[in-house]
Design a protein around this motif. Structure first.
Motif, PDB file in Angstrom:
ATOM      1  N   TYR A   2      46.814  41.906  45.911  1.00 28.60           N
ATOM      2  CA  TYR A   2      45.384  41.587  45.891  1.00 28.60           C
ATOM      3  C   TYR A   2      45.155  40.201  45.288  1.00 28.60           C
ATOM      4  CZ  TYR A   2      40.666  41.464  44.052  1.00 28.60           C
ATOM      5  OH  TYR A   2      39.413  41.061  43.733  1.00 28.60           O
ATOM      6  N   ASP A   3      45.738  39.946  44.119  1.00 32.33           N
ATOM      7  CA  ASP A   3      45.534  38.648  43.458  1.00 32.33           C
ATOM      8  C   ASP A   3      45.906  37.502  44.386  1.00 32.33           C
ATOM      9  OD1 ASP A   3      45.180  40.332  41.350  1.00 32.33           O
ATOM     10  OD2 ASP A   3      46.974  39.726  40.257  1.00 32.33           O
TER      11      ASP A   3
ATOM     12  N   PHE B 130      54.070  41.687  30.264  1.00 34.95           N
ATOM     13  CA  PHE B 130      53.648  42.034  31.625  1.00 34.95           C
ATOM     14  C   PHE B 130      54.696  42.927  32.287  1.00 34.95           C
ATOM     15  CE2 PHE B 130      53.229  41.082  36.196  1.00 34.95           C
ATOM     16  CZ  PHE B 130      51.904  41.395  36.377  1.00 34.95           C
TER      17      PHE B 130
ATOM     18  N   PHE C  15      38.359  38.009  37.724  1.00 33.02           N
ATOM     19  CA  PHE C  15      38.072  36.661  38.221  1.00 33.02           C
ATOM     20  C   PHE C  15      36.878  36.011  37.506  1.00 33.02           C
ATOM     21  CE2 PHE C  15      40.443  38.524  41.807  1.00 33.02           C
ATOM     22  CZ  PHE C  15      41.475  37.596  41.859  1.00 33.02           C
TER      23      PHE C  15
ATOM     24  N   TYR D 122      44.721  37.114  31.168  1.00 30.54           N
ATOM     25  CA  TYR D 122      45.169  37.382  32.538  1.00 30.54           C
ATOM     26  C   TYR D 122      44.284  38.456  33.185  1.00 30.54           C
ATOM     27  CZ  TYR D 122      47.876  39.557  36.243  1.00 30.54           C
ATOM     28  OH  TYR D 122      48.252  40.109  37.445  1.00 30.54           O
TER      29      TYR D 122
ATOM     30  N   PHE E 166      42.424  37.352  36.334  1.00 29.72           N
ATOM     31  CA  PHE E 166      43.001  37.686  37.636  1.00 29.72           C
ATOM     32  C   PHE E 166      42.679  39.101  38.113  1.00 29.72           C
ATOM     33  CE2 PHE E 166      45.354  34.042  36.298  1.00 29.72           C
ATOM     34  CZ  PHE E 166      45.465  33.310  37.459  1.00 29.72           C
ATOM     35  N   ARG E 167      42.011  39.882  37.304  1.00 26.76           N
ATOM     36  CA  ARG E 167      41.529  41.176  37.787  1.00 26.76           C
ATOM     37  C   ARG E 167      40.013  41.111  38.006  1.00 26.76           C
ATOM     38  NH1 ARG E 167      45.388  42.335  39.517  1.00 26.76           N
ATOM     39  NH2 ARG E 167      47.194  43.323  38.630  1.00 26.76           N
TER      40      ARG E 167
ATOM     41  N   ASP F 161      50.182  45.441  42.705  1.00 27.25           N
ATOM     42  CA  ASP F 161      48.979  44.921  42.048  1.00 27.25           C
ATOM     43  C   ASP F 161      48.754  43.445  42.353  1.00 27.25           C
ATOM     44  OD1 ASP F 161      48.493  47.328  40.990  1.00 27.25           O
ATOM     45  OD2 ASP F 161      49.074  46.844  38.930  1.00 27.25           O
ATOM     46  N   GLN F 162      49.850  42.729  42.624  1.00 29.69           N
ATOM     47  CA  GLN F 162      49.708  41.289  42.822  1.00 29.69           C
ATOM     48  C   GLN F 162      49.348  40.908  44.256  1.00 29.69           C
ATOM     49  OE1 GLN F 162      53.000  39.050  41.194  1.00 29.69           O
ATOM     50  NE2 GLN F 162      52.990  40.313  39.369  1.00 29.69           N
TER      51      GLN F 162
ATOM     52  N   GLN G 104      35.492  41.841  48.571  1.00 30.46           N
ATOM     53  CA  GLN G 104      35.823  40.537  47.990  1.00 30.46           C
ATOM     54  C   GLN G 104      36.408  39.597  49.036  1.00 30.46           C
ATOM     55  OE1 GLN G 104      37.990  42.134  44.628  1.00 30.46           O
ATOM     56  NE2 GLN G 104      36.523  41.180  43.267  1.00 30.46           N
TER      57      GLN G 104
ATOM     58  N   LEU H  38      34.861  33.987  40.408  1.00 28.88           N
ATOM     59  CA  LEU H  38      35.462  33.528  41.655  1.00 28.88           C
ATOM     60  C   LEU H  38      34.969  34.307  42.865  1.00 28.88           C
ATOM     61  CD1 LEU H  38      37.398  31.219  42.052  1.00 28.88           C
ATOM     62  CD2 LEU H  38      39.270  32.838  42.099  1.00 28.88           C
ATOM     63  N   THR H  39      34.574  35.552  42.670  1.00 33.21           N
ATOM     64  CA  THR H  39      34.182  36.355  43.824  1.00 33.21           C
ATOM     65  C   THR H  39      32.865  35.898  44.431  1.00 33.21           C
ATOM     66  OG1 THR H  39      33.250  37.932  42.288  1.00 33.21           O
ATOM     67  CG2 THR H  39      35.411  38.430  43.152  1.00 33.21           C
TER      68      THR H  39
ATOM     69  N   PHE I 226      43.666  37.225  47.497  1.00 32.28           N
ATOM     70  CA  PHE I 226      42.330  36.748  47.147  1.00 32.28           C
ATOM     71  C   PHE I 226      42.352  35.254  46.822  1.00 32.28           C
ATOM     72  CE2 PHE I 226      38.880  35.920  44.191  1.00 32.28           C
ATOM     73  CZ  PHE I 226      37.809  36.344  44.962  1.00 32.28           C
ATOM     74  N   LEU I 227      43.347  34.833  46.070  1.00 31.53           N
ATOM     75  CA  LEU I 227      43.429  33.411  45.722  1.00 31.53           C
ATOM     76  C   LEU I 227      43.694  32.564  46.963  1.00 31.53           C
ATOM     77  CD1 LEU I 227      45.384  33.615  42.347  1.00 31.53           C
ATOM     78  CD2 LEU I 227      42.992  32.990  42.678  1.00 31.53           C
TER      79      LEU I 227
END
Lengths: 464, 316
Positions: A114-115, B251, B277, B270, B274-275, A111-112, A140, B60-61, A118-119
């Motif tokens: 993508y994060d 988490f 944005f 979060y 972060f999902r 899952d991370q 994206q 953000l996108t 993207f960042l």
């Protein structure tokens, strides 16, 4: 006294001067540009000239010849665990031996990936050179202008040739192209398939050659297969992305259509959408172990490979446990396409527009999707993307579910590739898991999910 | 007169015009600059930026054009149907139940460790272990311990003839399973702080009370507890604020599931940050969390001040 003051003053001055000089030095080092590439290249070429070839055939020699000019470059990739990526990491070790280009595989929870990607692209930091391009993320990544166009590299005779037509056409289109432009190479061909334990089928009087043709049959067969500590199905029901994938597979199978209608509105409030949730949240948990409501992909795959569960819907990349030599279910498994339809998964491999080593990064992508590498590593679970390999009897002999996977890819429906897809997935995961755990009734969860997705798509301008 | 001379000779008089040679600025500004820059760069600027963002629709996108939306994000968060209220309720239950148990266990163990017995030192060291284990490691270990198939708890319950629940998958148990882990992880902090307070207590007062015929309970209620109360308040303040911000443990253990049963406010932030944005929306939620935390701090500090005022009044 005056001398003493003078000494003190001068020592403090010296201290301040020394501190200032140190700070200035550190600042200069921190702000200095990286060593000039020309210098690196010169050094590399000198080192390369003195080096003895390690290539064992013409294909390797081609990569060696081209890659040596970037010897010493370091390419970073974010990956989502082992499986397919682990095999690629192993393949990349040979690439490093040939070219001297180092690779660093940054292992993250899936899952991370993508994060982080993207960042990285959003901040234009160029931390990653090579990118795992899940096609649901495509929109994206394009929005960040973070993907390198690959046409000029593909056409550049300085690189080894690559035949784009050799890839499964749908796979190239979905994993590699955006609005007709090439941004990625097909890396991981993937579609969910339906492994089932034929020995378990036989034991309870079911025909091992007749896997379920509908999801209601899955439920019926599952009830027959469930007894004592044995369960009919391994549901990936936890609050994670595979719950969405399973629901989508059922929905695609029932409805034979994608997430959205022509007006761009979600179609989960349809009869098929509601029935899919009923199957997902009520019928499948009935034939799965109680703990499956919190399972992720690993637990489900493990339950089938240990023989605890008889059926699953699963991504081929994690099925090595079913055909490994020490597998308790070795030789017992049958493989079918999921009832009615399946989601097309998979990833491309792309180069970051902000990478400092674009050419070397492209060469690595090229190497990892080459026929030689796909064939060489297929026995270890490499997810192939080349049409010819799916039909190759030698390859089929190594991997018994390969043909099924090819069939599934042919009937697979793709996720939407719009920019908000990942957010849609997040909404779906939340409500599907809530329905599975009885926090929401199945109908309620489906309607809430549909409503939230509709609202999101309206906000983003996809629905008028 | 002599003292003036000593002063003049022994200490250089302050010169307001003393300046840094390189920058030409007053020296005290130069000396304070690094600290100021760090505080400004790491605290003031990000906070100001977040406050600013919270009044925008920043995503953000990039597909939605940026615009200022005033209080819209705050209104969306605070309306009755907002998902945030579910998270607020989960957070409150998590924090209140967790801190309450941490306090009870912490005080009990501190009282025990305040007595002399063989093995006391080893017990103290043992109690520190949860504090020393990295949160990531402890989260993963507890996740395995809660596993339905291989977990120690399920194994024990089955061994006793019971039917173990799905600790992290059942909405009825998931939050309390997470709370139990948090209690295990944070109780030693409570023990350490309260033990230090107990050990600072003068023995004479206790002995005097005992001579006057006070029972053990009376000594605890009327002498020990009032003495350590300021420390209890501070410890509760620290732990409550920490519990309100908890993210890593949840988490790792449940990712906010099943459904939204364990989605505390930081998981909520979060997820939207972060999902989805949605930085404007997320910033507004963060600011609200900050305000709520500050209010709780004020509440505890006020308790402390009132308590001290009462003590001073009694002493007079």
């Amino acid at each position: 006294m005056s001398n003493m003051n003078e000494r003190r003053r001068s020592s403090r001055r010296e201290f301040l001067r020394a501190s200032a000089l140190t700070m200035a030095g550190l600042t200069a080092v921190a702000c200095a540009p990286a060593a000039a590439p020309a210098d690196e290249a010169t050094g590399s070429q000198a080192a390369g000239a003195a080096r003895v070839s390690v290539a064992t055939n013409d294909v390797e020699a081609a990569y060696e010849e081209v890659g040596r000019q970037w010897e010493g470059a370091l390419l970073r990739l974010p990956i989502g665990g082992r499986g397919h990526w682990g095999v690629n990491q192993k393949a990349a070790e040979r690439f490093t031996e040939l070219t001297g280009i180092e690779t660093e595989w940054e292992d993250n929870p899936y899952d991370q990936v993508y994060d982080k990607t993207f960042l990285d692209l959003g901040s234009q930091s160029g931390t990653y050179d090579v990118l795992d391009l899940n096609f649901a993320w495509f929109g994206q990544f394009i929005a960040t202008d973070g993907l390198l166009r690959l046409e000029e590299y593909v056409d550049n005779p300085a690189f080894p040739p690559i035949d784009l037509e050799a890839f499964v056409p749908a796979v190239l289109e979905v994993y590699g192209k955006w609005e007709g432009n090439l941004y990625g190479l097909p890396w991981l061909g993937d579609a969910m398939i339906f492994p089932y334990n034929q020995a378990h089928y036989e034991a309870v009087g079911l025909d091992p050659q007749a896997p379920p043709a509908t999801w209601n049959e899955v439920h019926e067969f599952g009830k027959t297969l469930t007894h004592d500590d044995q369960y009919g199905f391994a549901l990936m029901g936890g609050r994670q992305i595979q719950a969405m994938c399973t629901y989508a597979a059922i929905f695609f199978g029932l409805a034979g259509k994608g997430f959205y209608n022509d007006a761009g509105e979600p179609q989960f409030d349809s009869d098929e959408g509601l029935e899919a949730m009923e199957i997902m949240a009520v019928k499948l948990p009935e034939i799965s172990p109680p703990a499956a409501i919190s399972w992720d992909i690993v637990q489900a795959a493990e339950a089938v490979s240990q023989g605890t569960c008889s059926m699953e819907i699963q991504w081929p990349g994690i099925l090595q446990g079913l055909i490994a030599e020490d597998s308790p279910v070795l030789g017992q498994m049958g493989f079918a396409t999921p009832p009615g339809g399946t989601p097309l998964g998979g990833h491309g491999i792309a180069v970051s527009n902000y990478s400092q080593n674009k050419e070397a990064a492209y060469l690595l992508c090229h190497y990892l999707v080459s026929p030689e590498i796909q064939r060489q590593y297929v026995s270890e679970g490499y997810a192939i993307t080349l049409t010819a390999l799916f039909e190759d009897p030698e390859v089929q002999a190594i991997n018994p579910y390969l043909k099924t996977m090819g069939d599934a890819m042919a009937i697979g429906l793709s996720w939407p590739r719009t920019e908000e897809t990942n957010e849609v997935f997040d909404i779906m995961v939340k409500h599907i898991n809530a329905a599975i755990t009885r926090e929401e009734a199945p109908d309620e969860a489906t309607l809430l999910m549909n409503e939230e997705i509709l609202e999101l798509r309206k906000e983003r301008g996809y629905v008028g | 007169m002599a003292s003036v001379e000593v002063s003049q000779q022994g200490r250089r008089p302050y010169r307001a015009e003393q300046r840094n040679r390189f920058l030409g600025l007053p020296l005290h500004y130069v000396l304070i600059a690094p600290t100021f820059l760090i505080v400004f760069g790491l605290l003031v600027y990000p906070l100001g930026y977040a406050i600013g963002l919270s009044f925008s629709n920043k995503i953000l996108t990039g597909s939605v054009p940026f615009k200022w939306v005033g209080l819209e994000n705050y209104i969306d968060l605070l309306v009755a149907k907002s998902e945030m209220w579910t998270s607020v309720w989960v957070t409150l239950r998590f924090a209140l139940v967790g801190v309450l148990f941490e306090f009870i266990i912490g005080l009990g163990l501190a009282m025990v460790l305040n007595r002399e017995f063989i093995g006391r030192t080893w017990l103290r060291v043992g109690l520190l272990i949860p504090l020393m284990v990295p949160p990531l490691a402890s989260g993963l270990v507890w996740r395995i311990m809660y596993d339905d198939e291989f977990g120690v708890f399920s194994h024990l319950i089955r061994a006793l003839g019971g039917d173990p629940p799905i600790f992290l998958g059942d909405p009825n148990y998931a939050l309390y399973a997470v709370v139990a882990t948090e209690v295990w992880r944070s109780s030693p902090f409570m023990v350490l702080v309260l033990l230090a307070a107990l050990q600072a207590q003068p023995q004479e007062t206790i002995e005097a009370a005992e001579v006057d015929g006070a029972s053990g309970w009376q000594v605890f209620r009327l002498i020990t507890l009032p003495f350590i109360m300021p420390v209890i308040i501070v410890a509760l303040l620290f732990r409550t604020v920490d519990a309100l911000r908890t993210f890593d443990l949840i988490f790792l253990l449940t990712a906010g599931g099943p459904g939204t049963t364990t989605e505390v406010i930081s998981m909520f932030i979060y997820r939207w940050g972060f999902r989805h944005f949605k930085l404007g929306f997320t910033s507004a939620a963060s600011i609200l969390l900050l305000i709520a935390t500050l209010l709780i701090c004020v509440f505890y500090l006020r308790m402390l001040v009132v308590r001290q005022a009462a003590v001073q009044l009694t002493e007079r």
